[in-house]
Design a protein around this motif. Sequence first.
Motif, PDB file in Angstrom:
ATOM      1  N   ASN A 201      -6.268  11.892 -12.106  1.00 28.85           N
ATOM      2  CA  ASN A 201      -7.136  11.331 -11.042  1.00 28.85           C
ATOM      3  C   ASN A 201      -6.974   9.817 -10.901  1.00 28.85           C
ATOM      4  O   ASN A 201      -7.958   9.083 -10.740  1.00 28.85           O
ATOM      5  CB  ASN A 201      -8.607  11.670 -11.329  1.00 28.85           C
ATOM      6  N   ILE A 202      -5.743   9.348 -10.982  1.00 29.12           N
ATOM      7  CA  ILE A 202      -5.471   7.921 -10.891  1.00 29.12           C
ATOM      8  C   ILE A 202      -5.639   7.440  -9.450  1.00 29.12           C
ATOM      9  O   ILE A 202      -5.111   8.032  -8.527  1.00 29.12           O
ATOM     10  CB  ILE A 202      -4.037   7.610 -11.380  1.00 29.12           C
ATOM     11  N   ARG A 203      -6.368   6.353  -9.303  1.00 32.43           N
ATOM     12  CA  ARG A 203      -6.592   5.782  -7.967  1.00 32.43           C
ATOM     13  C   ARG A 203      -5.877   4.432  -7.808  1.00 32.43           C
ATOM     14  O   ARG A 203      -5.393   4.111  -6.727  1.00 32.43           O
ATOM     15  CB  ARG A 203      -8.085   5.603  -7.717  1.00 32.43           C
ATOM     16  N   TYR A 204      -5.823   3.659  -8.882  1.00 32.81           N
ATOM     17  CA  TYR A 204      -5.229   2.322  -8.792  1.00 32.81           C
ATOM     18  C   TYR A 204      -4.150   2.125  -9.859  1.00 32.81           C
ATOM     19  O   TYR A 204      -4.191   2.726 -10.934  1.00 32.81           O
ATOM     20  CB  TYR A 204      -6.293   1.235  -8.964  1.00 32.81           C
ATOM     21  N   VAL A 205      -3.186   1.254  -9.549  1.00 29.20           N
ATOM     22  CA  VAL A 205      -2.158   0.827 -10.505  1.00 29.20           C
ATOM     23  C   VAL A 205      -2.289  -0.678 -10.673  1.00 29.20           C
ATOM     24  O   VAL A 205      -2.243  -1.427  -9.690  1.00 29.20           O
ATOM     25  CB  VAL A 205      -0.740   1.173 -10.014  1.00 29.20           C
ATOM     26  N   PHE A 206      -2.465  -1.106 -11.920  1.00 28.95           N
ATOM     27  CA  PHE A 206      -2.609  -2.537 -12.216  1.00 28.95           C
ATOM     28  C   PHE A 206      -1.362  -3.026 -12.939  1.00 28.95           C
ATOM     29  O   PHE A 206      -0.972  -2.487 -13.972  1.00 28.95           O
ATOM     30  CB  PHE A 206      -3.840  -2.786 -13.090  1.00 28.95           C
ATOM     31  N   ILE A 207      -0.721  -4.070 -12.381  1.00 26.39           N
ATOM     32  CA  ILE A 207       0.506  -4.629 -12.968  1.00 26.39           C
ATOM     33  C   ILE A 207       0.389  -6.152 -12.982  1.00 26.39           C
ATOM     34  O   ILE A 207       0.030  -6.767 -11.976  1.00 26.39           O
ATOM     35  CB  ILE A 207       1.750  -4.229 -12.153  1.00 26.39           C
ATOM     36  N   ASP A 208       0.694  -6.762 -14.129  1.00 29.13           N
ATOM     37  CA  ASP A 208       0.779  -8.223 -14.185  1.00 29.13           C
ATOM     38  C   ASP A 208       2.208  -8.614 -14.541  1.00 29.13           C
ATOM     39  O   ASP A 208       3.031  -7.768 -14.916  1.00 29.13           O
ATOM     40  CB  ASP A 208      -0.221  -8.797 -15.198  1.00 29.13           C
ATOM     41  N   SER A 209       2.536  -9.888 -14.429  1.00 28.42           N
ATOM     42  CA  SER A 209       3.922 -10.345 -14.602  1.00 28.42           C
ATOM     43  C   SER A 209       4.436 -10.099 -16.019  1.00 28.42           C
ATOM     44  O   SER A 209       5.604  -9.734 -16.204  1.00 28.42           O
ATOM     45  CB  SER A 209       4.020 -11.835 -14.258  1.00 28.42           C
ATOM     46  N   ASP A 210       3.588 -10.279 -17.029  1.00 28.54           N
ATOM     47  CA  ASP A 210       4.016 -10.060 -18.403  1.00 28.54           C
ATOM     48  C   ASP A 210       4.336  -8.580 -18.634  1.00 28.54           C
ATOM     49  O   ASP A 210       5.345  -8.235 -19.260  1.00 28.54           O
ATOM     50  CB  ASP A 210       2.923 -10.511 -19.374  1.00 28.54           C
ATOM     51  N   MET A 211       3.496  -7.717 -18.103  1.00 25.65           N
ATOM     52  CA  MET A 211       3.714  -6.272 -18.215  1.00 25.65           C
ATOM     53  C   MET A 211       4.990  -5.868 -17.483  1.00 25.65           C
ATOM     54  O   MET A 211       5.785  -5.058 -17.982  1.00 25.65           O
ATOM     55  CB  MET A 211       2.502  -5.545 -17.626  1.00 25.65           C
ATOM     56  N   LYS A 212       5.223  -6.446 -16.313  1.00 28.30           N
ATOM     57  CA  LYS A 212       6.408  -6.102 -15.517  1.00 28.30           C
ATOM     58  C   LYS A 212       7.689  -6.471 -16.262  1.00 28.30           C
ATOM     59  O   LYS A 212       8.661  -5.713 -16.273  1.00 28.30           O
ATOM     60  CB  LYS A 212       6.352  -6.819 -14.169  1.00 28.30           C
ATOM     61  N   ASN A 213       7.698  -7.616 -16.922  1.00 32.91           N
ATOM     62  CA  ASN A 213       8.889  -8.061 -17.648  1.00 32.91           C
ATOM     63  C   ASN A 213       9.177  -7.198 -18.873  1.00 32.91           C
ATOM     64  O   ASN A 213      10.337  -7.033 -19.258  1.00 32.91           O
ATOM     65  CB  ASN A 213       8.729  -9.524 -18.078  1.00 32.91           C
ATOM     66  N   LYS A 214       8.127  -6.668 -19.490  1.00 35.59           N
ATOM     67  CA  LYS A 214       8.309  -5.880 -20.704  1.00 35.59           C
ATOM     68  C   LYS A 214       8.711  -4.434 -20.424  1.00 35.59           C
ATOM     69  O   LYS A 214       9.453  -3.824 -21.198  1.00 35.59           O
ATOM     70  CB  LYS A 214       7.023  -5.889 -21.526  1.00 35.59           C
ATOM     71  N   ILE A 215       8.235  -3.863 -19.331  1.00 35.67           N
ATOM     72  CA  ILE A 215       8.458  -2.436 -19.064  1.00 35.67           C
ATOM     73  C   ILE A 215       9.684  -2.192 -18.208  1.00 35.67           C
ATOM     74  O   ILE A 215      10.440  -1.242 -18.444  1.00 35.67           O
ATOM     75  CB  ILE A 215       7.214  -1.822 -18.395  1.00 35.67           C
ATOM     76  N   TRP A 216       9.912  -3.044 -17.216  1.00 39.04           N
ATOM     77  CA  TRP A 216      11.014  -2.809 -16.280  1.00 39.04           C
ATOM     78  C   TRP A 216      12.043  -3.933 -16.339  1.00 39.04           C
ATOM     79  O   TRP A 216      11.705  -5.089 -16.641  1.00 39.04           O
ATOM     80  CB  TRP A 216      10.472  -2.693 -14.863  1.00 39.04           C
ATOM     81  N   SER A 217      13.270  -3.600 -16.033  1.00 45.54           N
ATOM     82  CA  SER A 217      14.350  -4.593 -16.038  1.00 45.54           C
ATOM     83  C   SER A 217      14.691  -5.076 -14.635  1.00 45.54           C
ATOM     84  O   SER A 217      15.497  -5.986 -14.469  1.00 45.54           O
ATOM     85  CB  SER A 217      15.611  -4.004 -16.690  1.00 45.54           C
ATOM     86  N   GLY A 218      14.092  -4.440 -13.624  1.00 44.29           N
ATOM     87  CA  GLY A 218      14.338  -4.851 -12.247  1.00 44.29           C
ATOM     88  C   GLY A 218      13.137  -4.578 -11.366  1.00 44.29           C
ATOM     89  O   GLY A 218      12.250  -3.793 -11.717  1.00 44.29           O
ATOM     90  N   ASP A 219      13.099  -5.227 -10.199  1.00 47.05           N
ATOM     91  CA  ASP A 219      11.950  -5.115  -9.298  1.00 47.05           C
ATOM     92  C   ASP A 219      11.862  -3.770  -8.590  1.00 47.05           C
ATOM     93  O   ASP A 219      10.852  -3.469  -7.958  1.00 47.05           O
ATOM     94  CB  ASP A 219      11.991  -6.234  -8.245  1.00 47.05           C
ATOM     95  N   GLU A 220      12.927  -2.974  -8.655  1.00 47.66           N
ATOM     96  CA  GLU A 220      12.919  -1.676  -7.983  1.00 47.66           C
ATOM     97  C   GLU A 220      13.229  -0.545  -8.957  1.00 47.66           C
ATOM     98  O   GLU A 220      13.770   0.488  -8.583  1.00 47.66           O
ATOM     99  CB  GLU A 220      13.913  -1.680  -6.816  1.00 47.66           C
TER     100      GLU A 220
END
Length: 249
Positions: A201-220
Amino acid sequence: KITFLTYDSGIGYALKRIIFDLGGQGIALFALLLSFFGFSSLWNKKYKNLFLYLGFILLVALSYYFNIAVYYLNFLVVIAASYGFVYIIKRKWHSDIIKKFVIFIFVLGLLFSTLSFFNQFEKELPNREIIDGLKFIKERNEVVLSSYDRGVWINSISGNKNVLDSSFYYAPDVNSRFINVQELFHIRDIEEARWIFDKYNIRYVFIDSDMKNKIWSGDEEGLLFLLKYSKEFKRIYNKNGVEIWEYMH
């Protein structure tokens, strides 16, 4: 039983958790060294100070498992360190020069640790940008997807529910949750993503810059691709490196 978690262990890991100078939670190395001098000076009256010794040993053990115990341990270390500093000053030294040098080293070390602490404290998360982002969706009584180490912030700051947080033992079916979240972060199939979103039942996705750099290697990569190009998602917040996406189910 939690199968996906791995824990470091040993003396090195324990020291890194406790000592601030090694990346821990808040005890300065020089304060800890001074505390040993303090405990030594109090040893002659060991039964009178039994609570201090037992409290120190207990909190050291608890600090290995619970971060909050480090802050209580720090309080005892400061008390013992003050006794240690007095002990060094009053102790008879063979050389006055050596005495002054030792005192100078400890004072310099304490000042350096204090400055390092305040410098590091400014970089600690959650920062103002993350707090502002979570307040944007405050108390909407919805489920928010994010990295598990953001889970507690989601609960305490926004008042919403999370899919997974660091309190693993309290999460229902925690292994499936962890696996599903990891899959969701790295898949680009909207049908699979929709199934996981609906399951929790997820309604929102929260992403910050530090989390983005650690989990993904690219913007897409993975979920970022779906958020950007799928009509299932709408970005409702984008400020100072913090993004919040709404799942339009």
